[in-house]
Design a protein around this motif. Structure first.
Motif, mmCIF file in Angstrom:
data_model
loop_
_atom_site.group_PDB
_atom_site.id
_atom_site.type_symbol
_atom_site.label_atom_id
_atom_site.label_comp_id
_atom_site.label_asym_id
_atom_site.label_seq_id
_atom_site.Cartn_x
_atom_site.Cartn_y
_atom_site.Cartn_z
ATOM 1 N N UNK A 176 29.983 24.309 45.593
ATOM 2 C CA UNK A 176 31.088 24.478 46.521
ATOM 3 C C UNK A 176 30.515 24.431 47.934
ATOM 4 N N UNK A 177 31.139 23.655 48.792
ATOM 5 C CA UNK A 177 30.725 23.571 50.189
ATOM 6 C C UNK A 177 31.331 24.764 50.935
ATOM 7 N N UNK A 178 30.472 25.468 51.685
ATOM 8 C CA UNK A 178 30.900 26.669 52.406
ATOM 9 C C UNK A 178 30.340 26.645 53.828
ATOM 10 N N UNK A 179 30.948 27.450 54.678
ATOM 11 C CA UNK A 179 30.393 27.706 56.001
ATOM 12 C C UNK A 179 29.217 28.672 55.812
ATOM 13 N N UNK A 180 28.030 28.257 56.217
ATOM 14 C CA UNK A 180 26.814 29.043 55.966
ATOM 15 C C UNK A 180 26.903 30.449 56.564
ATOM 16 N N UNK A 181 27.271 30.567 57.833
ATOM 17 C CA UNK A 181 27.306 31.871 58.499
ATOM 18 C C UNK A 181 28.319 32.801 57.848
ATOM 19 N N UNK A 182 29.511 32.289 57.546
ATOM 20 C CA UNK A 182 30.546 33.128 56.921
ATOM 21 C C UNK A 182 30.099 33.558 55.517
ATOM 22 N N UNK A 183 29.445 32.671 54.795
ATOM 23 C CA UNK A 183 28.974 33.005 53.450
ATOM 24 C C UNK A 183 27.946 34.142 53.524
ATOM 25 N N UNK A 184 26.987 34.010 54.433
ATOM 26 C CA UNK A 184 25.947 35.039 54.557
ATOM 27 C C UNK A 184 26.555 36.359 54.997
ATOM 28 N N UNK A 185 27.517 36.298 55.901
ATOM 29 C CA UNK A 185 28.188 37.533 56.359
ATOM 30 C C UNK A 185 28.868 38.242 55.188
ATOM 31 N N UNK A 186 29.613 37.486 54.372
ATOM 32 C CA UNK A 186 30.286 38.078 53.205
ATOM 33 C C UNK A 186 29.273 38.643 52.215
ATOM 34 N N UNK A 187 28.184 37.939 52.034
ATOM 35 C CA UNK A 187 27.173 38.370 51.062
ATOM 36 C C UNK A 187 26.462 39.648 51.487
ATOM 37 N N UNK A 188 26.357 39.884 52.769
ATOM 38 C CA UNK A 188 25.590 41.048 53.246
ATOM 39 C C UNK A 188 26.466 42.226 53.643
ATOM 40 N N UNK A 189 27.761 42.136 53.432
ATOM 41 C CA UNK A 189 28.652 43.255 53.749
ATOM 42 C C UNK A 189 28.424 44.423 52.833
#
Length: 126
Positions: free
Chosen positions: A113-126
């Motif tokens: 799945x193509x994702x926005x890198x910054x938003x993905x990392x932000x969600x992952x580290x919440x």
């Protein structure tokens, strides 16, 4: 993203000690480990997609299916080929095949799945 099916990639490896089931902990034999087979196939899909992603985009794997059909001892050359077979917006499905000089050693499918890198990392580290 609107990629047409047919996008291909190839990757050639030589099986090393660190690629073996014994080293990665998935068994105790000195042959290409199933987890490494999948990881290398995923690398080939990432390689295929890289030039087509917009700045700030990346792709993440979210589903995989594989058959590990034959052992590949240390020193074996294994060629991985991938092909994009389905494209549904940001959801991409690849088939892959891994072959040594004599036979198919593995095959399967990988969904990314193509994702926005910054938003993905932000969600992952919440």
């Amino acid at each position: 993203m609107n990629l047409a099916p047919g996008l291909r990639s190839q990757l050639l490896i030589v099986v090393k000690s660190e690629d073996t089931a014994r080293e990665v902990g998935s068994g105790d034999v000195p042959v290409l480990a199933t987890p490494r087979l999948l990881a290398i196939a995923e690398m080939a899909t990432v390689q295929a997609l890289r030039p087509h992603l917009a700045p700030g985009e990346t792709s993440v794997g979210n589903r995989a299916e594989l058959q590990h059909l034959a052992p590949s001892p240390i020193g074996t050359h294994v060629e991985f080929t991938t092909e994009l077979t389905e494209s549904d917006g940001k959801r991409l499905v690849f088939t892959f095949e891994a072959r040594d000089r004599r036979r198919v050693v593995g095959r399967g499918t990988i969904e990314r799945v193509v994702v926005d890198r910054a938003a993905f990392i932000e969600r992952a580290t919440r």
